[in-house]
Design an enzyme around this catalytic site. Structure first.
Site, PDB file in Angstrom:
ATOM      1  N   GLY A 224       0.762  -1.249   0.000  1.00 23.08           N
ATOM      2  CA  GLY A 224       0.000   0.000   0.000  1.00 23.08           C
ATOM      3  C   GLY A 224       0.790   1.295   0.000  1.00 23.08           C
ATOM      4  O   GLY A 224       0.200   2.366  -0.164  1.00 23.08           O
ATOM      5  N   GLU A 258       4.287  -6.422   2.189  1.00 23.41           N
ATOM      6  CA  GLU A 258       3.911  -6.925   0.864  1.00 23.41           C
ATOM      7  C   GLU A 258       3.846  -5.787  -0.150  1.00 23.41           C
ATOM      8  O   GLU A 258       2.801  -5.536  -0.740  1.00 23.41           O
ATOM      9  CB  GLU A 258       2.521  -7.578   0.931  1.00 23.41           C
ATOM     10  CG  GLU A 258       2.359  -8.653   1.964  1.00 23.41           C
ATOM     11  CD  GLU A 258       0.891  -9.081   2.153  1.00 23.41           C
ATOM     12  OE1 GLU A 258      -0.017  -8.389   1.647  1.00 23.41           O
ATOM     13  OE2 GLU A 258       0.673 -10.102   2.812  1.00 23.41           O
ATOM     14  N   PRO A 259       4.947  -5.079  -0.336  1.00 22.97           N
ATOM     15  CA  PRO A 259       4.876  -3.942  -1.257  1.00 22.97           C
ATOM     16  C   PRO A 259       4.859  -4.394  -2.710  1.00 22.97           C
ATOM     17  O   PRO A 259       5.553  -5.345  -3.076  1.00 22.97           O
ATOM     18  CB  PRO A 259       6.187  -3.196  -0.969  1.00 22.97           C
ATOM     19  CG  PRO A 259       7.132  -4.285  -0.552  1.00 22.97           C
ATOM     20  CD  PRO A 259       6.308  -5.301   0.181  1.00 22.97           C
ATOM     21  N   GLY A 260       4.056  -3.742  -3.509  1.00 20.98           N
ATOM     22  CA  GLY A 260       4.059  -3.992  -4.947  1.00 20.98           C
ATOM     23  C   GLY A 260       4.510  -2.714  -5.630  1.00 20.98           C
ATOM     24  O   GLY A 260       5.668  -2.556  -6.021  1.00 20.98           O
ATOM     25  N   ARG A 297      -4.639   1.882 -16.288  1.00 21.97           N
ATOM     26  CA  ARG A 297      -4.857   2.711 -15.101  1.00 21.97           C
ATOM     27  C   ARG A 297      -5.555   4.047 -15.389  1.00 21.97           C
ATOM     28  O   ARG A 297      -6.476   4.433 -14.656  1.00 21.97           O
ATOM     29  CB  ARG A 297      -3.547   2.949 -14.343  1.00 21.97           C
ATOM     30  CG  ARG A 297      -2.843   1.647 -13.911  1.00 21.97           C
ATOM     31  CD  ARG A 297      -1.730   1.868 -12.901  1.00 21.97           C
ATOM     32  NE  ARG A 297      -2.273   2.257 -11.615  1.00 21.97           N
ATOM     33  CZ  ARG A 297      -2.247   3.459 -11.133  1.00 21.97           C
ATOM     34  NH1 ARG A 297      -1.679   4.434 -11.807  1.00 21.97           N
ATOM     35  NH2 ARG A 297      -2.778   3.727  -9.964  1.00 21.97           N
ATOM     36  N   TYR A 301      -9.079   4.081 -13.416  1.00 21.59           N
ATOM     37  CA  TYR A 301      -9.102   4.864 -12.157  1.00 21.59           C
ATOM     38  C   TYR A 301      -8.994   6.361 -12.404  1.00 21.59           C
ATOM     39  O   TYR A 301      -8.836   7.123 -11.449  1.00 21.59           O
ATOM     40  CB  TYR A 301      -7.923   4.482 -11.263  1.00 21.59           C
ATOM     41  CG  TYR A 301      -7.696   2.998 -11.070  1.00 21.59           C
ATOM     42  CD1 TYR A 301      -8.623   2.215 -10.384  1.00 21.59           C
ATOM     43  CD2 TYR A 301      -6.539   2.401 -11.542  1.00 21.59           C
ATOM     44  CE1 TYR A 301      -8.391   0.858 -10.200  1.00 21.59           C
ATOM     45  CE2 TYR A 301      -6.299   1.050 -11.351  1.00 21.59           C
ATOM     46  CZ  TYR A 301      -7.230   0.281 -10.684  1.00 21.59           C
ATOM     47  OH  TYR A 301      -6.996  -1.053 -10.494  1.00 21.59           O
ATOM     48  N   CYS A 326     -11.457   1.439 -29.843  1.00 17.43           N
ATOM     49  CA  CYS A 326     -12.760   2.029 -30.161  1.00 17.43           C
ATOM     50  C   CYS A 326     -13.580   2.313 -28.914  1.00 17.43           C
ATOM     51  O   CYS A 326     -14.673   1.743 -28.736  1.00 17.43           O
ATOM     52  CB  CYS A 326     -13.519   1.081 -31.074  1.00 17.43           C
ATOM     53  SG  CYS A 326     -12.464   0.475 -32.374  1.00 17.43           S
ATOM     54  N   TYR A 355       1.232  -2.409 -12.039  1.00 18.27           N
ATOM     55  CA  TYR A 355      -0.130  -2.536 -12.544  1.00 18.27           C
ATOM     56  C   TYR A 355      -0.258  -1.987 -13.964  1.00 18.27           C
ATOM     57  O   TYR A 355      -1.282  -1.419 -14.345  1.00 18.27           O
ATOM     58  CB  TYR A 355      -1.129  -1.859 -11.586  1.00 18.27           C
ATOM     59  CG  TYR A 355      -0.982  -2.356 -10.169  1.00 18.27           C
ATOM     60  CD1 TYR A 355      -1.352  -3.643  -9.831  1.00 18.27           C
ATOM     61  CD2 TYR A 355      -0.401  -1.556  -9.176  1.00 18.27           C
ATOM     62  CE1 TYR A 355      -1.170  -4.122  -8.531  1.00 18.27           C
ATOM     63  CE2 TYR A 355      -0.228  -2.040  -7.872  1.00 18.27           C
ATOM     64  CZ  TYR A 355      -0.612  -3.322  -7.577  1.00 18.27           C
ATOM     65  OH  TYR A 355      -0.438  -3.797  -6.299  1.00 18.27           O
TER      66      TYR A 355
HETATM   67  N1  LLP Z   1      -1.086  -7.130  -0.345  1.00 20.00           N
HETATM   68  C1  LLP Z   1      -2.373  -7.316  -0.683  1.00 20.00           C
HETATM   69  C2  LLP Z   1      -3.183  -8.238   0.128  1.00 20.00           C
HETATM   70  C3  LLP Z   1      -2.932  -6.619  -1.754  1.00 20.00           C
HETATM   71  O1  LLP Z   1      -4.212  -6.793  -2.050  1.00 20.00           O
HETATM   72  C4  LLP Z   1      -2.129  -5.729  -2.509  1.00 20.00           C
HETATM   73  C5  LLP Z   1      -2.672  -4.997  -3.662  1.00 20.00           C
HETATM   74  C6  LLP Z   1      -0.774  -5.591  -2.154  1.00 20.00           C
HETATM   75  C7  LLP Z   1      -0.291  -6.287  -1.057  1.00 20.00           C
HETATM   76  C8  LLP Z   1       0.153  -4.682  -2.879  1.00 20.00           C
HETATM   77  O2  LLP Z   1      -0.273  -3.352  -2.785  1.00 20.00           O
HETATM   78  P1  LLP Z   1       0.676  -2.142  -3.272  1.00 20.00           P
HETATM   79  O3  LLP Z   1       1.904  -2.156  -2.410  1.00 20.00           O
HETATM   80  O4  LLP Z   1       1.017  -2.378  -4.690  1.00 20.00           O
HETATM   81  O5  LLP Z   1      -0.144  -0.937  -3.079  1.00 20.00           O
HETATM   82  N2  LLP Z   1      -4.572  -2.088  -9.802  1.00 20.00           N
HETATM   83  C9  LLP Z   1      -4.502  -1.037  -8.822  1.00 20.00           C
HETATM   84  C10 LLP Z   1      -3.897  -1.504  -7.515  1.00 20.00           C
HETATM   85  C11 LLP Z   1      -4.592  -2.708  -6.904  1.00 20.00           C
HETATM   86  C12 LLP Z   1      -3.949  -3.195  -5.638  1.00 20.00           C
HETATM   87  C13 LLP Z   1      -4.485  -4.513  -5.228  1.00 20.00           C
HETATM   88  N3  LLP Z   1      -3.887  -5.083  -4.043  1.00 20.00           N
HETATM   89  C14 LLP Z   1      -3.762   0.155  -9.414  1.00 20.00           C
HETATM   90  O6  LLP Z   1      -3.385   0.106 -10.583  1.00 20.00           O
HETATM   91  O7  LLP Z   1      -3.609   1.179  -8.752  1.00 20.00           O
END
Ligand code: LLP
Length: 400
Positions: A224, A258-260, A297, A301, A326, A355
């Site tokens: 997050g 759990e960073p993405g 995105r 969003y 289209c 993403y």
């Molecule tokens: N852990 C869990 C349980 C999650 O559901 C998520 C993301 C993460 C970790 C990683 O979150 P992050 O660090 O990336 O914020 N498609 C959307 C984002 C969806 C996130 C879903 N869950 C976008 O493009 O903004």
């Protein structure tokens, strides 16, 4: 960056990822939690390219997976099962079985029904499932509603009382071992006070569990962490880590995160070529070869991504940057100022590492684009561009 060279070599549209930047982000995050045991489990969904996963595994990262596909990807990339988490609100039986037979580190449970299911499957397999429970702390993450997950109205996790019940049940079970506690309240969070508040609520539960002899060893704070796309303020990792750790004093516990987006978002760019300019009365459009199927995105969003034209920085006027699909929703940016473009100009869409490709599709029978990594200033193809034949292969097999 030699965008023209890359476009010539790999064609456009193209995703480009700077692996050195990813390594820096990873070490900054590890550093923020130094002094505590910590495990960074990269959220595979943000960008699941195998070479990227392999690179993160080589740095020591674990992985947060939400499907058996993601688990398999991470394993192929060299992930260690004891550093992998299986999360997600709806897991199929075969997925749970796969996670258990592969000795994945822990399964994050999101409902009482799921606890029972995992217990039954573990019993059938004569295994003990290490589990964690996702607590929904009912805290507002102040982010886009589609990516906010920590409120009661969201489908994720269970409330504190249900979590307590589940922990007690798990403790009594021969086939479940509660080792973790988990929360994740949303994504692209730039006001980290909400995450810290959530950690406070969840740490109280931790203390209560300890008093009934349930000793949790892993505190999983989810992902997050927000990044800068436009005018957001950079999150201070020091404040983030300290805020959470303050709530954990007296607990001998390993931090799991759990960073993405934080690891890969700013390290990626989407390169696309101008096809032509067009005006509808007063409205200016720059039409490019990249589209919403490649980078969803903005359409989904209304997300902002910075955009620039390679080698041009003068005579900016307002325009929309749009793709060939289209749909009126097919845009990469709206009402931004860009220099006048010519056919063949290259446009860079910034902060597209998270993403981006992972949410891409074949809509309009557009083959998925190629991906390139930049490692120590050298480019390396990490996913070939799909061909038309790739796109239709599974249907062609079914033609009579
Ligand atoms: N852990 C869990 C349980 C999650 O559901 C998520 C993301 C993460 C970790 C990683 O979150 P992050 O660090 O990336 O914020 N498609 C959307 C984002 C969806 C996130 C879903 N869950 C976008 O493009 O903004």
């Amino acid at each position: 960056m030699d965008y023209f060279g890359l476009a010539q070599k790999y064609d456009t549209p193209l995703y480009i990822y700077d692996f050195d930047k990813i390594a820096l982000r990873y070490s900054d995050l590890k550093q923020a939690f130094s002094g505590r045991k910590s495990l960074v489990c990269y959220a595979v969904k943000a960008n699941s390219n195998l070479s990227l996963l392999k690179f993160l595994a080589s740095l020591g990262a674990g992985f947060d997976c939400v499907s058996v596909g993601e688990i398999k990807r991470a394993l192929i990339a060299g992930a260690k099962p004891y550093q992998m988490i299986f999360s997600g609100v709806g897991k199929r039986d075969d997925e749970i079985k796969y996670a258990l037979t592969n000795d994945i580190f822990m399964i994050n449970l999101e409902s009482e029904a799921e606890l029972e299911r995992v217990e039954n499957i573990a019993r059938e397999l004569q295994k003990v499932a290490r589990i964690s429970i996702r607590v929904n702390p009912d805290v507002d993450a102040n982010t886009h509603p589609y990516i906010s997950t920590g409120l009661n109205e969201n489908k994720f996790g269970v409330d504190i009382d249900t979590a307590k019940k589940m922990y007690i049940k798990a403790k009594k079970s021969d086939n479940l071992q509660p080792i973790g506690i988990h929360f994740h309240i949303g994504s692209q969070i730039t006001d980290i006070s909400s995450i810290i508040q959530a950690s406070g609520i969840v740490s109280k539960l931790l203390t209560e569990l300890k008093s009934v002899d349930i000793d949790i060893k892993f505190f999983d704070i989810g992902g997050g962490i927000g990044i800068v796309y436009n005018d957001e303020r950079d999150v201070s990792l020091y404040d983030y880590a300290q805020g959470i750790l303050k709530n954990l004093s007296g607990h001998d516990i390993t931090i799991v995160c759990e960073p993405g987006r934080f690891l890969v978002g700013n390290a990626g760019e989407f390169l696309t070529k101008v096809l032509y300019e067009k005006r509808n009365k007063d409205k200016r459009f720059v039409i490019v070869d990249g589209a919403m199927n490649d980078l969803l995105r903005p359409s989904l969003y209304n997300a902002y991504h910075g955009i620039s034209v390679v080698g041009k920085d003068k005579d900016h006027t307002i325009c929309d940057v749009v793709g060939p699909i289209c749909e009126s929703g097919d845009f990469l940016a709206k009402n931004i100022k860009l220099p006048i473009c010519e056919s063949g100009d290259l446009i860079v869409v910034k902060s597209a590492g998270a993403y981006g490709f992972s949410m891409s599709s074949n809509y309009n029978t557009r083959p998925r684009v190629a991906e390139v990594a930049i490692i120590s200033n050298k480019d390396k193809l990490i996913r070939k561009r799909e061909s038309f034949d790739d796109v239709i292969a599974l249907e062609k097999e079914c033609l009579e």
